[in-house]
Design a protein around this motif. Structure first.
Motif, PDB file in Angstrom:
ATOM      1  N   THR A 114      -2.040  -3.897  -2.954  1.00  0.00           N
ATOM      2  CA  THR A 114      -2.947  -2.750  -2.920  1.00  0.00           C
ATOM      3  C   THR A 114      -4.401  -3.197  -2.954  1.00  0.00           C
ATOM      4  OG1 THR A 114      -3.519  -0.653  -4.011  1.00  0.00           O
ATOM      5  CG2 THR A 114      -2.920  -2.499  -5.442  1.00  0.00           C
TER       6      THR A 114
ATOM      7  N   GLU B 285       0.836  -1.211   0.000  1.00  0.00           N
ATOM      8  CA  GLU B 285       0.000   0.000   0.000  1.00  0.00           C
ATOM      9  C   GLU B 285       0.874   1.266   0.000  1.00  0.00           C
ATOM     10  OE1 GLU B 285      -3.112  -0.137  -0.481  1.00  0.00           O
ATOM     11  OE2 GLU B 285      -3.844  -2.042   0.307  1.00  0.00           O
TER      12      GLU B 285
ATOM     13  N   GLU C 194      -6.459  -0.651  -4.132  1.00  0.00           N
ATOM     14  CA  GLU C 194      -6.927   0.442  -4.980  1.00  0.00           C
ATOM     15  C   GLU C 194      -6.793   0.074  -6.455  1.00  0.00           C
ATOM     16  OE1 GLU C 194      -5.618   4.433  -3.910  1.00  0.00           O
ATOM     17  OE2 GLU C 194      -4.676   3.585  -2.125  1.00  0.00           O
TER      18      GLU C 194
END
Length: 233
Positions: A205, A174, A207
């Motif tokens: 991640t 992250e 995202e």
């Protein structure tokens, strides 16, 4: 014909279990994939998918219950804790969401830390640390303390530190999580630049905006590989 080199890492039917009161919980259930030299991939999965467990195994912070893990052709599945730490320090560079810089040390001294543990002599250590900082665009900040830098600059220092020993794998957990959108994009630009120079990168991640910057997405769900070969357009 020139032989094809082995992948940087290879996971073969990796399982990981944790004891519960009455039974075992299997966090990973037969995960297999290769990561090749010069790839840039993302590891994704919802909460509870096994993503953190897999990252810990890849980063040699833990080892599988069953299965095989090879790093640069070496089977690291059953190494002792001390042997695993030695390989980890030499072969894996970590970049974390929270930077983990030492506030009392200068930027240069922070990047020197892994080189110090590796026994690199002082003059060479300082030269290599300065070179890594130049690579990430901070060649003019060597004497600064982390608190004198922006969040994006601190993350660049963390990247330089991770690259100090020329690891086989740059593992980023992250890495844009504590950054605003623009600064996060700049850090991803940096990862792309490093990857274009041959650095093998794995970004953990949740995202999609981050994963879309990588060439391949490895997805986990309930401890099983969902899709590990999708190319990103």
């Amino acid at each position: 014909m020139t032989p094809i080199p082995p992948p940087v890492l290879r996971l073969e039917e990796v399982h990981k279990s944790y004891p519960l009161e009455q039974e075992e919980f299997w966090a990973l259930k037969g995960v297999s994939f290769d990561l090749h030299e010069g790839e840039m991939v993302s590891l994704m999965g919802p909460s509870g998918s096994g993503k953190t467990t897999l990252m810990n195994i890849i980063g040699l912070l833990d080892r599988p219950t069953e299965g095989r893990y090879q790093l640069r052709g070496q089977d690291v599945s059953r190494l002792s804790e001390s042997a695993r730490a030695a390989v980890r320090n030499r072969m894996v560079g970590f970049v974390f969401q929270a930077f983990h810089l030492l506030p009392r040390l200068s930027v240069l001294e922070n990047v020197e830390v892994p080189l110090t543990y590796a026994g690199v002599p002082g003059r060479e250590r300082r030269s290599r640390a300065a070179e890594r900082l130049e690579k990430v665009g901070l060649g003019d900040k060597l004497g600064h303390r982390p608190t004198q830098l922006s969040g994006g600059q601190q993350q660049r220092v963390a990247v330089a530190r991770a690259l100090a020993l020329n690891p086989a794998l740059l593992l980023a957990d992250e890495p844009t999580g504590n950054l605003d959108t623009r600064t996060g994009a700049e850090i991803l630009d940096l990862f792309e630049e490093l990857n274009n120079e041959g650095v093998t990168v794995m970004i953990v991640t949740h995202e999609s905006a981050v994963s879309e910057r990588t060439r391949r997405i490895i997805r986990l769900r309930d401890g099983v590989l969902d899709s590990h070969a999708r190319e990103v357009a």
